[in-house]
Design a protein around this motif. Structure first.
Motif, PDB file in Angstrom:
ATOM      1  N   ALA A  35     -11.572  -3.117 -11.545  1.00  0.00           N
ATOM      2  CA  ALA A  35     -10.156  -3.367 -11.288  1.00  0.00           C
ATOM      3  C   ALA A  35      -9.916  -3.666  -9.814  1.00  0.00           C
ATOM      4  O   ALA A  35     -10.639  -3.192  -8.930  1.00  0.00           O
ATOM      5  N   HIS A  36      -8.893  -4.450  -9.532  1.00  0.00           N
ATOM      6  CA  HIS A  36      -8.542  -4.767  -8.147  1.00  0.00           C
ATOM      7  C   HIS A  36      -7.881  -3.554  -7.488  1.00  0.00           C
ATOM      8  O   HIS A  36      -7.168  -2.781  -8.148  1.00  0.00           O
ATOM      9  N   THR A  37      -8.093  -3.400  -6.200  1.00  0.00           N
ATOM     10  CA  THR A  37      -7.489  -2.315  -5.432  1.00  0.00           C
ATOM     11  C   THR A  37      -7.026  -2.861  -4.083  1.00  0.00           C
ATOM     12  O   THR A  37      -7.360  -3.982  -3.702  1.00  0.00           O
ATOM     13  N   VAL A  38      -6.283  -2.051  -3.360  1.00  0.00           N
ATOM     14  CA  VAL A  38      -5.861  -2.472  -2.019  1.00  0.00           C
ATOM     15  C   VAL A  38      -7.043  -2.509  -1.061  1.00  0.00           C
ATOM     16  O   VAL A  38      -6.949  -3.087   0.030  1.00  0.00           O
ATOM     17  N   TRP A  39      -8.168  -1.910  -1.453  1.00  0.00           N
ATOM     18  CA  TRP A  39      -9.365  -1.886  -0.603  1.00  0.00           C
ATOM     19  C   TRP A  39     -10.322  -3.022  -0.950  1.00  0.00           C
ATOM     20  O   TRP A  39     -11.319  -3.224  -0.279  1.00  0.00           O
ATOM     21  N   ILE A  71       0.853  -1.186   0.000  1.00  0.00           N
ATOM     22  CA  ILE A  71       0.000   0.000   0.000  1.00  0.00           C
ATOM     23  C   ILE A  71       0.889   1.236   0.000  1.00  0.00           C
ATOM     24  O   ILE A  71       1.875   1.309   0.734  1.00  0.00           O
ATOM     25  N   PHE A  72       0.532   2.209  -0.840  1.00  0.00           N
ATOM     26  CA  PHE A  72       1.215   3.503  -0.843  1.00  0.00           C
ATOM     27  C   PHE A  72       0.498   4.443   0.130  1.00  0.00           C
ATOM     28  O   PHE A  72      -0.736   4.528   0.122  1.00  0.00           O
ATOM     29  N   VAL A  73       1.271   5.121   0.950  1.00  0.00           N
ATOM     30  CA  VAL A  73       0.709   5.958   2.007  1.00  0.00           C
ATOM     31  C   VAL A  73       1.108   7.407   1.751  1.00  0.00           C
ATOM     32  O   VAL A  73       2.284   7.766   1.888  1.00  0.00           O
ATOM     33  N   PRO A  74       0.168   8.271   1.372  1.00  0.00           N
ATOM     34  CA  PRO A  74       0.507   9.665   1.082  1.00  0.00           C
ATOM     35  C   PRO A  74       0.666  10.488   2.356  1.00  0.00           C
ATOM     36  O   PRO A  74       0.315  10.046   3.450  1.00  0.00           O
ATOM     37  N   LEU A  89      -3.999   2.028  -5.339  1.00  0.00           N
ATOM     38  CA  LEU A  89      -2.871   1.748  -4.461  1.00  0.00           C
ATOM     39  C   LEU A  89      -2.873   2.597  -3.194  1.00  0.00           C
ATOM     40  O   LEU A  89      -2.084   2.364  -2.279  1.00  0.00           O
ATOM     41  N   HIS A  90      -3.731   3.615  -3.146  1.00  0.00           N
ATOM     42  CA  HIS A  90      -3.996   4.387  -1.936  1.00  0.00           C
ATOM     43  C   HIS A  90      -5.314   3.918  -1.329  1.00  0.00           C
ATOM     44  O   HIS A  90      -6.128   3.282  -2.009  1.00  0.00           O
ATOM     45  N   LEU A  91      -5.558   4.304  -0.101  1.00  0.00           N
ATOM     46  CA  LEU A  91      -6.899   4.158   0.442  1.00  0.00           C
ATOM     47  C   LEU A  91      -7.831   5.154  -0.252  1.00  0.00           C
ATOM     48  O   LEU A  91      -7.379   6.223  -0.711  1.00  0.00           O
ATOM     49  N   PRO A  92      -9.115   4.857  -0.346  1.00  0.00           N
ATOM     50  CA  PRO A  92     -10.050   5.756  -1.035  1.00  0.00           C
ATOM     51  C   PRO A  92     -10.024   7.174  -0.465  1.00  0.00           C
ATOM     52  O   PRO A  92     -10.088   7.371   0.748  1.00  0.00           O
ATOM     53  N   GLU A 115      -3.430   5.358   9.817  1.00  0.00           N
ATOM     54  CA  GLU A 115      -3.729   4.215  10.689  1.00  0.00           C
ATOM     55  C   GLU A 115      -4.554   3.170   9.941  1.00  0.00           C
ATOM     56  O   GLU A 115      -4.303   1.964  10.052  1.00  0.00           O
ATOM     57  N   ALA A 116      -5.537   3.629   9.168  1.00  0.00           N
ATOM     58  CA  ALA A 116      -6.383   2.700   8.418  1.00  0.00           C
ATOM     59  C   ALA A 116      -5.575   1.940   7.372  1.00  0.00           C
ATOM     60  O   ALA A 116      -5.843   0.759   7.096  1.00  0.00           O
ATOM     61  N   ALA A 117      -4.570   2.597   6.778  1.00  0.00           N
ATOM     62  CA  ALA A 117      -3.718   1.922   5.795  1.00  0.00           C
ATOM     63  C   ALA A 117      -2.946   0.781   6.438  1.00  0.00           C
ATOM     64  O   ALA A 117      -2.783  -0.295   5.834  1.00  0.00           O
ATOM     65  N   VAL A 118      -2.477   0.986   7.667  1.00  0.00           N
ATOM     66  CA  VAL A 118      -1.750  -0.074   8.367  1.00  0.00           C
ATOM     67  C   VAL A 118      -2.673  -1.249   8.658  1.00  0.00           C
ATOM     68  O   VAL A 118      -2.318  -2.416   8.435  1.00  0.00           O
ATOM     69  N   HIS A 119      -3.856  -0.953   9.162  1.00  0.00           N
ATOM     70  CA  HIS A 119      -4.822  -2.031   9.434  1.00  0.00           C
ATOM     71  C   HIS A 119      -5.169  -2.787   8.154  1.00  0.00           C
ATOM     72  O   HIS A 119      -5.270  -4.027   8.167  1.00  0.00           O
ATOM     73  N   ARG A 120      -5.335  -2.037   7.057  1.00  0.00           N
ATOM     74  CA  ARG A 120      -5.702  -2.702   5.813  1.00  0.00           C
ATOM     75  C   ARG A 120      -4.571  -3.587   5.309  1.00  0.00           C
ATOM     76  O   ARG A 120      -4.807  -4.716   4.847  1.00  0.00           O
TER      77      ARG A 120
END
Length: 614
Positions: free
Chosen positions: A372-376, A176-179, A241-244, A261-266
């Protein structure tokens, strides 16, 4: 919604042309996935090295080998505003990882240079190649084989493409990319541009210019204009590749922290074996890449991504060509007006509905692969929603069905223009690209005599001598990747802008780059083959008539064919560009790099007709 036939056709064409290379890539990462992280099979000494510096809780988890371990690859430094907020991220990520029952470690750091600092300086000649260095540094970071998933902390121009290229070499890992988000808005872009042009004409002092620039670039976060850095953020979101909705939330705010924090949990969820496991290399497929190209057109994004998207696609075994950009540009409308394609900045874009509104409208128009597939998860429906904190301070997402400002963001059904504003040009001067989304309609065709330069500084000097107060096309050659590393030539924009504002018909032709901030001046860039590689630009002479036609898609020297064929190539002494400021260390990259239309990468030495692409 049924896919637009051109979108479907381009995607199918990419998939067909990439069949062999994509299959080989997937076989490679599937083999790595079957082996799994080697952490549990490391010798005792190797494993002890891997967790020696951890606290007791993390050390116990890593010793057991049962819970996922997340690798952090960071581009943190505190000189660059965009990357300074990442200073606190590793501590936050480790804390949240423990709460999620997993561990996290900083796997390594990558360099992060700023084109805004190096613009017009010798360091800019390292800029494009820093993407390759970042990709290799990412591979080094992940090569310890201690990780089940990866978090990429990067924002700016070459950093995100480099991180993704490196991460795709470890495509068996969920990633996951985290901005970190853009800085708050400063001085208006119109006011900044006015001071820049006054300075270029000698009507403003350096102190006045510095005051305006400091009022624009004034806080932690990404620069707020829509250049390559913010185009990166758009791409990571529309590519899933980001969270929505997370790309353009300002740094150091409760919402920004909640999204991190949500990106880490995901990532903890998708890195755990089971139905949610999402390897990066499988997630990034032809649909993902096409969605990225669509986003670039719909937002008027950076021309640098005509290089980066090709190189990123190649890293996933996908062969993307300039023809694909051109075909999609004809059907994808321009939905956003963000500086330099308008006066608004990315904060105004986000406040108007931003990426969620843009994505939703494109899906409804059949112009995006919504499946398309996403990290979410599978599909982009979640990316139609804007994040916010509810009354209890919890993260929640809300529909973004309307634009909050139609001067900044419009639906695909009522765009600013019917096409995306990127064109491929071809002719006896080679192959080039041009961004026309903010070029005035009466400047799409320029026919004028050439004035040939071998250095962008020479253009400003000629302007100061009064030699350019006329119609002409500036040809700045020997700027390509093999010659001097393909620096951006954004330094030319104020000078040419002044001449255009005086009523002259001017344009630029170069084998170098313009930045994501290139705007109203017609600029045929990335000319291939480049001059040092026996490219046609090397045959041009002062006074030759050039026709740049962005409507017909041509770039021609109006020289008799027999004379043109008989002309010898001009050569340039570039030795001064090959030493100093570290440039001598990059000789091997200049020697190995491929052409601009193949991504200007050292990892894919093939032209657009390579046999493997057939």
């Amino acid at each position: 919604m049924t896919l637009h036939p051109i979108l479907a056709e381009v995607t199918a064409r990419i998939a067909q042309r990439s069949r062999a290379s994509r299959a080989a890539y997937l076989a490679r990462i599937d083999a790595a996935h079957r082996e799994g992280p080697h952490r549990s099979r490391l010798s005792c000494g190797n494993l002890a090295h891997g967790f020696a510096a951890c606290g007791a809780q993390d050390k116990a988890a890593l010793r057991s080998g049962h819970a996922p371990n997340l690798g952090i690859v960071t581009a943190y430094n505190d000189m660059l505003s965009a990357h300074q907020p990442y200073e606190r991220y590793p501590e936050l990520i480790r804390r949240v990882a423990r709460e999620a029952g997993v561990t996290a470690q900083v796997a390594g750091g990558v360099p992060a240079m700023c084109d805004g600092v190096t613009q017009g300086r010798a360091g800019m000649e390292l800029s494009l190649f820093s993407r390759e260095v970042i990709a290799m540094a990412t591979a080094v970071a992940l090569s310890h084989d201690m990780f089940d998933g990866a978090l990429m902390l990067g924002i700016c121009d070459k950093i995100v493409p480099g991180l993704l290229i490196g991460a795709l070499s470890f495509g068996h890992l969920p990633t996951i990319f985290v901005p970190a988000g853009p800085m708050p808005s400063g001085i208006t872009n119109d006011a900044k541009t006015a001071v820049r042009q006054r300075y270029a004409e000698g009507k403003a002092t350096r102190d006045e210019l510095l005051e305006a620039e400091a009022a624009s670039y004034h806080a932690p976060g990404t620069c707020t204009f829509y250049g390559t850095a913010n185009s990166n953020q758009m791409l990571m979101e529309i590519m899933g590749l980001h969270l929505p909705g997370s790309s353009f939330v300002n740094p150091n705010t409760p919402l920004r922290e909640a999204l991190t924090e949500a990106a880490v949990h995901r990532l903890a969820t998708i890195s755990t074996p089971g139905e949610h496991h999402t390897p990066l290399g499988h997630m990034v497929d032809e649909r993902t890449i096409v969605n990225g190209v669509v986003g670039l057109h719909a937002t008027g994004g950076s021309t640098n991504h005509l290089l980066h998207l090709v190189a990123m696609a190649h890293a996933a075994g996908i062969v993307l060509r300039l023809e694909d950009f051109d075909a999609l540009s004809g059907v994808v409308p321009l939905m956003a007006r963000v500086y330099p394609n308008g006066s608004a900045d990315v904060n105004h874009f986000h406040q108007a509905g931003g990426m969620p509104f843009l994505i939703g409208s494109l899906i409804d128009a059949g112009l995006l692969h919504g499946d398309a597939h996403t990290v979410w998860g599978r599909g982009l429906d979640a990316y139609r929603k804007m994040p916010a904190l509810d009354a209890a301070g919890k993260l929640a997402w809300h529909e973004a069905n309307e634009s909050g400002n139609r001067d900044v963001l419009r639906p695909a059904s009522e765009p600013f223009r019917a096409d995306g504003g990127l064109r491929v040009l071809e002719g006896n001067l080679g192959r080039a690209v041009i961004k026309v989304s903010s070029v005035p309609g009466d400047r799409l065709v320029i026919e004028a005599p050439a004035v040939v330069f071998h250095d962008q500084d020479d253009v400003k000097q000629a302007f100061d001598r009064g030699e350019l107060d006329r119609d002409f096309i500036a040809v700045v050659r020997f700027q390509g990747p093999k010659a001097i590393g393909m620096p951006e030539l954004h330094k030319l924009t104020p000078t040419l802008g002044v001449l255009q504002s005086r009523g002259h018909r001017v344009a630029l032709v170069t084998d170098g780059r313009m930045s994501g901030a290139s705007g109203k001046i017609p600029a045929a860039i990335h000319v291939t083959p480049e001059a040092i590689d026996a490219g046609p630009l090397g045959k041009l002479r002062d006074g030759d008539i050039i026709r740049l036609d962005a409507i017909a898609g041509t770039l021609e020297a109006k020289v008799d064919a027999a004379e043109w064929a008989a002309r010898e190539q001009v050569h340039a002494d570039l030795s001064a560009h090959h030493t100093g400021m570290g440039r001598e260390l990059f000789a091997s990259l200049r020697n190995a790099v491929g052409s601009a239309d193949a991504g200007a990468t050292i990892f894919a030495r093939h032209d657009r007709h390579h046999a493997a692409d057939a």
